[in-house]
Design a protein around this motif. Structure first.
Motif, PDB file in Angstrom:
ATOM      1  N   ALA A 396     -14.355  24.350  25.212  1.00 25.45           N
ATOM      2  CA  ALA A 396     -15.372  23.533  24.540  1.00 25.45           C
ATOM      3  C   ALA A 396     -16.673  23.549  25.317  1.00 25.45           C
ATOM      4  O   ALA A 396     -17.768  23.581  24.726  1.00 25.45           O
ATOM      5  N   ALA A 397     -16.608  23.524  26.663  1.00 19.28           N
ATOM      6  CA  ALA A 397     -17.813  23.594  27.484  1.00 19.28           C
ATOM      7  C   ALA A 397     -18.510  24.937  27.319  1.00 19.28           C
ATOM      8  O   ALA A 397     -19.746  25.009  27.221  1.00 19.28           O
ATOM      9  N   ALA A 398     -17.723  26.012  27.257  1.00 20.71           N
ATOM     10  CA  ALA A 398     -18.312  27.331  27.037  1.00 20.71           C
ATOM     11  C   ALA A 398     -18.948  27.423  25.653  1.00 20.71           C
ATOM     12  O   ALA A 398     -20.010  28.033  25.487  1.00 20.71           O
ATOM     13  N   ASP A 399     -18.318  26.820  24.670  1.00 22.54           N
ATOM     14  CA  ASP A 399     -18.902  26.802  23.324  1.00 22.54           C
ATOM     15  C   ASP A 399     -20.231  26.042  23.329  1.00 22.54           C
ATOM     16  O   ASP A 399     -21.168  26.413  22.617  1.00 22.54           O
ATOM     17  N   TRP A 400     -20.317  24.966  24.128  1.00 21.85           N
ATOM     18  CA  TRP A 400     -21.597  24.255  24.223  1.00 21.85           C
ATOM     19  C   TRP A 400     -22.657  25.160  24.822  1.00 21.85           C
ATOM     20  O   TRP A 400     -23.799  25.197  24.337  1.00 21.85           O
ATOM     21  N   MET A 401     -22.311  25.897  25.866  1.00 19.79           N
ATOM     22  CA  MET A 401     -23.279  26.810  26.479  1.00 19.79           C
ATOM     23  C   MET A 401     -23.785  27.822  25.463  1.00 19.79           C
ATOM     24  O   MET A 401     -24.979  28.128  25.414  1.00 19.79           O
ATOM     25  N   ARG A 402     -22.901  28.306  24.620  1.00 17.53           N
ATOM     26  CA  ARG A 402     -23.279  29.321  23.633  1.00 17.53           C
ATOM     27  C   ARG A 402     -24.015  28.726  22.436  1.00 17.53           C
ATOM     28  O   ARG A 402     -25.026  29.282  21.986  1.00 17.53           O
ATOM     29  N   ASP A 403     -23.543  27.584  21.943  1.00 15.14           N
ATOM     30  CA  ASP A 403     -24.041  27.068  20.669  1.00 15.14           C
ATOM     31  C   ASP A 403     -25.175  26.056  20.807  1.00 15.14           C
ATOM     32  O   ASP A 403     -25.982  25.904  19.888  1.00 15.14           O
ATOM     33  N   TYR A 404     -25.215  25.338  21.930  1.00 12.63           N
ATOM     34  CA  TYR A 404     -26.208  24.270  22.085  1.00 12.63           C
ATOM     35  C   TYR A 404     -27.092  24.451  23.313  1.00 12.63           C
ATOM     36  O   TYR A 404     -28.271  24.093  23.291  1.00 12.63           O
ATOM     37  N   GLY A 405     -26.529  24.967  24.399  1.00 15.30           N
ATOM     38  CA  GLY A 405     -27.285  25.081  25.640  1.00 15.30           C
ATOM     39  C   GLY A 405     -28.452  26.035  25.536  1.00 15.30           C
ATOM     40  O   GLY A 405     -29.468  25.858  26.216  1.00 15.30           O
ATOM     41  N   ASP A 406     -28.307  27.037  24.706  1.00 17.12           N
ATOM     42  CA  ASP A 406     -29.369  28.025  24.492  1.00 17.12           C
ATOM     43  C   ASP A 406     -30.041  27.717  23.162  1.00 17.12           C
ATOM     44  O   ASP A 406     -29.655  28.227  22.110  1.00 17.12           O
ATOM     45  N   SER A 407     -31.077  26.877  23.192  1.00 15.42           N
ATOM     46  CA  SER A 407     -31.659  26.368  21.951  1.00 15.42           C
ATOM     47  C   SER A 407     -32.491  27.400  21.202  1.00 15.42           C
ATOM     48  O   SER A 407     -32.688  27.279  19.990  1.00 15.42           O
ATOM     49  N   ASN A 408     -32.996  28.425  21.906  1.00 19.41           N
ATOM     50  CA  ASN A 408     -33.863  29.409  21.242  1.00 19.41           C
ATOM     51  C   ASN A 408     -33.269  30.819  21.230  1.00 19.41           C
ATOM     52  O   ASN A 408     -33.982  31.801  21.002  1.00 19.41           O
ATOM     53  N   ASP A 409     -31.974  30.921  21.490  1.00 27.65           N
ATOM     54  CA  ASP A 409     -31.238  32.188  21.379  1.00 27.65           C
ATOM     55  C   ASP A 409     -31.814  33.312  22.237  1.00 27.65           C
ATOM     56  O   ASP A 409     -31.781  34.478  21.846  1.00 27.65           O
TER      57      ASP A 409
END
Length: 715
Positions: A396-409
């Motif tokens: 779940a933490a890794a998914d946050w890094m991928r889906d939310y942590g990087d706001s501008n892709d």
């Protein structure tokens, strides 16, 4: 390597005070107390706190209407007892006679246990006549939330009821705007001659050569009548509990020089003081007075500093943070699913959402650090059972890094606060002015901090290693992700003309070209190439960064540089330690040992207890480091710094998967001729290590080895 500040461990062994009257703190569980050197609390930044609420705000003692003369005061080295020794000023005439100054010895001694303060006033008459001793206490309980104490204004608050008295007890009550009643009780072993809702007055008859004790207790809810038995029994429990925490894990001892060992003992005691045993395991609270609560980033870094000696801290931190992982999106809390918390609070203002910190997620780095610590813990212990239990949280933490942590892709972790009530900067340098361009301009968001990308690199790499061991077929993809982050950082942050990394990228992808210590954290993660790491190391060791007491957070001459600031030129011991450990990752040992010696010299001037930070002025011969006036003391990651720097100086690494301890090109600071590590456990094996200088080189000798464990010295 800059030799300007070569320091021997025998230097700076004085205990000169910083020149400031320090508040003194005790802590037990979620209760802590801050008072001045007399043991008085006056309703400023002091008091007795429980659950982030001040339950005793005023507590002062007078002898014959006057403040007694202080002889000495301090906290015991194990952090259990505060004591203050005083003597009387001339007492007012009683029956035609008055006692002269200096005939009474009055010891004020206290500790915390079971959410209450235990205090003993011991009075001894050393005069040649019997004495009538007038003793008085002024007290009050304002039930201020800790954020009020820190200066946050409240337009409204609940109702403080008039205290009630009961012969030898005073009960305080407050009903908050959250409809919760909070109460505390103050009790005396002897009934006062006069007791009001804010003052207790005693008149003791004290024969010559005799002594007597007055016992006092204050805590939440009701209280029993204090007496000598309760004092002794609870004091024993408090001391045994602290002793058990201090004895967790392996121990480190220096040579016969008592001062260096005292520093190690004080640092270990401070870490034990700040560690609270939660249902999920031990957790190092960040610091007192303002941060006596679980913080995500602070807990992770403190646990990492202690990991080689005591992995139980890391296990407790990981387990607790997993239990508080976000499951929903909230702008007010700065949360998204999978994110790891920054801070949690239990007071009225948090409950009413007047501040977002009841459970707050506004830390951009904590989620990456959570995964990276899990990887480091697994390598240190081989404990795959915990990793399997935490695997859904790690994913779940890794998914946050991928889906939310990087706001501008763009492949980088960034931040921009969700609500105005949150933190504007969300890395470890979280003051409002900490991140800026070379000309001093503040960057537009979202901001991608340099060190956070290093943490993300370490997280993806750790996830790949753990995934492979657990048979997760996504492991190669996570390793590829780590290398993608490495390439992005080297491409976007490196400043060839400066030979250094930019502190951040702003929302337009423009480099914030300020030269800051954040690059030391990047070295800690092992991301930079060897050639670039050497250039960064050289600059961090230059006089523009290196004060002689440690490494500044910002290079001398940069825009917004101020050696008296919180983050823009001060010295933070944990920041210096992480930079030193980063240098050690690339083979630098001698400079790391020198920095360790410099930090030791600073600690000697702070009574061997490193503060959260101190000012970044250059070291001058014969002069102490300059204190930062409101630094937390003690602070967990400041206390843990010595252990991380020792590990870095020794080049010591532990691999539980192979059952080995490697010590690569060990180096001891000048003046430290030997070191002994006792009870170092790897899996089911155990070993003691002796490190000593022989013919100019550090030699490692394993002793008392139990079980299968390889100890290798690498050159």
């Amino acid at each position: 390597m800059d030799d300007a500040y070569t320091t021997q461990l025998t230097a700076g062994d004085s205990v000169e005070a910083s020149g400031l009257e320090q508040l003194m703190a005790l802590k037990e569980g979620d209760t802590f107390l801050v008072a001045d050197g007399w043991g008085d609390m006056r309703g400023g930044a002091d008091g007795l706190f429980a659950g982030d609420t001040r339950v005793l705000s005023r507590w002062t003692m007078t002898v014959g209407l006057l403040k007694p003369s202080r002889l000495s005061s301090g906290v015991s080295q194990d952090n259990v007892f505060f004591s203050c020794h005083t003597t009387n000023r001339p007492l007012p005439p009683m029956g035609g006679r008055s006692a002269p100054a200096g005939v009474l010895h009055i010891e004020r001694r206290r500790f915390l246990w079971g959410r209450r303060m235990f205090e003993r006033i011991r009075m001894v008459n050393h005069g040649i006549e019997d004495i009538l001793l007038p003793l008085a206490f002024d007290f009050g309980a304002d039930f201020h939330d800790i954020f009020q104490v820190r200066g946050t204004h409240r337009a409204k608050r609940g109702t403080v009821h008039t205290p009630t008295t009961d012969g030898r007890r005073v009960t305080f009550r407050y009903v908050g705007l959250d409809k919760v009643e909070r109460s505390s009780c103050l009790a005396f072993s002897e009934p006062p001659a006069r007791l009001t809702h804010q003052r207790a007055e005693f008149m003791f008859s004290l024969p010559k050569g005799r002594s007597m004790d007055l016992f006092i207790e204050c805590g939440v809810d009701s209280c029993e009548t204090p007496d000598a038995r309760r004092w002794r029994e609870n004091a024993v429990q408090a001391r045994l509990a602290m002793r058990a925490k201090r004895r967790r894990g392996a121990s480190v001892r220096g040579p016969r020089s008592p001062r260096f060992n005292d520093w190690l003992d004080q640092s270990r005691a401070d870490m034990a003081l700040l560690t609270t045993d939660l249902p999920t395991g031990p957790y190092p609270y960040a610091g007192t007075p303002w941060f006596s609560t679980p913080f995500g980033r602070d807990g992770i870094i403190a646990a990492w500093q202690m990991l080689w000696l005591d992995p139980s801290l890391a296990k407790g931190v990981l387990t607790y943070l997993a239990s508080r992982q976000a499951t929903e999106t909230s702008l007010f809390q700065d949360s998204q699913p999978g994110k790891i918390m920054h801070e949690t609070r239990g007071g009225e203002m948090s409950a009413l959402h007047e501040v977002p910190f009841g459970l707050y997620y506004g830390g951009v780095d904590t989620t990456c650090l959570f995964i990276a610590l899990a990887g480091a813990y697994a390598s240190r212990t081989g404990d795959l059972d915990l990793i399997r239990a935490l695997w859904p949280n790690l994913i779940a933490a890794a998914d946050w890094m991928r889906d939310y942590g990087d706001s501008n892709d763009d492949g980088l972790i960034d931040y921009q606060r969700g609500a105005e009530t949150g933190l504007s900067n969300q890395g470890w340098k979280d003051s409002e002015d900490a991140i800026f361009h070379a000309d001093g301009r503040f960057p537009k968001g979202p901001i991608a901090l340099l060190e956070v990308q290093g943490y993300a690199f370490a997280a993806w790499r750790a996830l790949g290693d753990l995934g492979e061991r657990l048979g997760d077929d996504r492991a190669p993809g996570w390793r590829d992700r780590a290398e993608q982050v490495r390439a992005l950082v080297e491409d976007k942050y490196w400043m060839e003309d400066e030979g250094f990394y930019a502190v951040a990228l702003d929302g337009d992808g423009e480099q914030c070209r300020a030269i800051a210590s954040n690059a030391g954290h990047l070295l800690f993660t092992g991301l930079p190439s060897v050639e670039r790491a050497r250039r960064v190391t050289k600059r961090l060791l230059s006089a523009e960064f290196r004060t002689g007491w440690g490494i500044r957070t910002l290079e001398l001459g940069q825009a917004r540089f101020n050696p008296m600031s919180y983050h823009n030129g001060s010295v933070w011991p944990h920041d210096t330690a992480m930079a030193a450990a980063g240098m050690a990752n690339y083979g630098e040992r001698e400079a790391v040992a020198q920095i360790l010696a410099e930090i030791y010299a600073a600690a000697a001037h702070f009574h061997l207890r490193l503060p959260e930070l101190f000012c970044g002025f250059p070291r001058e011969p014969g002069e102490p480091p300059i204190a930062y006036p409101v630094a937390c003391l003690p602070q967990a990651w400041a206390a843990g710094s010595v252990f991380l720097m020792l590990q870095a100086s020794l080049g010591l690494s532990i691999d539980a998967w192979t059952g080995s301890i490697d010590i690569a090109d060990p180096f001891l600071p000048t003046g430290l001729e030997r070191l002994k590590i006792t009870g170092l456990k790897v899996g089911d094996a155990l070993v003691d290590l002796s490190i000593r200088h022989v013919d100019g080189r550090a030699v490692v000798i394993p002793n008392h080895r139990q079980g299968r464990l390889a100890v290798r010295t690498l050159r």
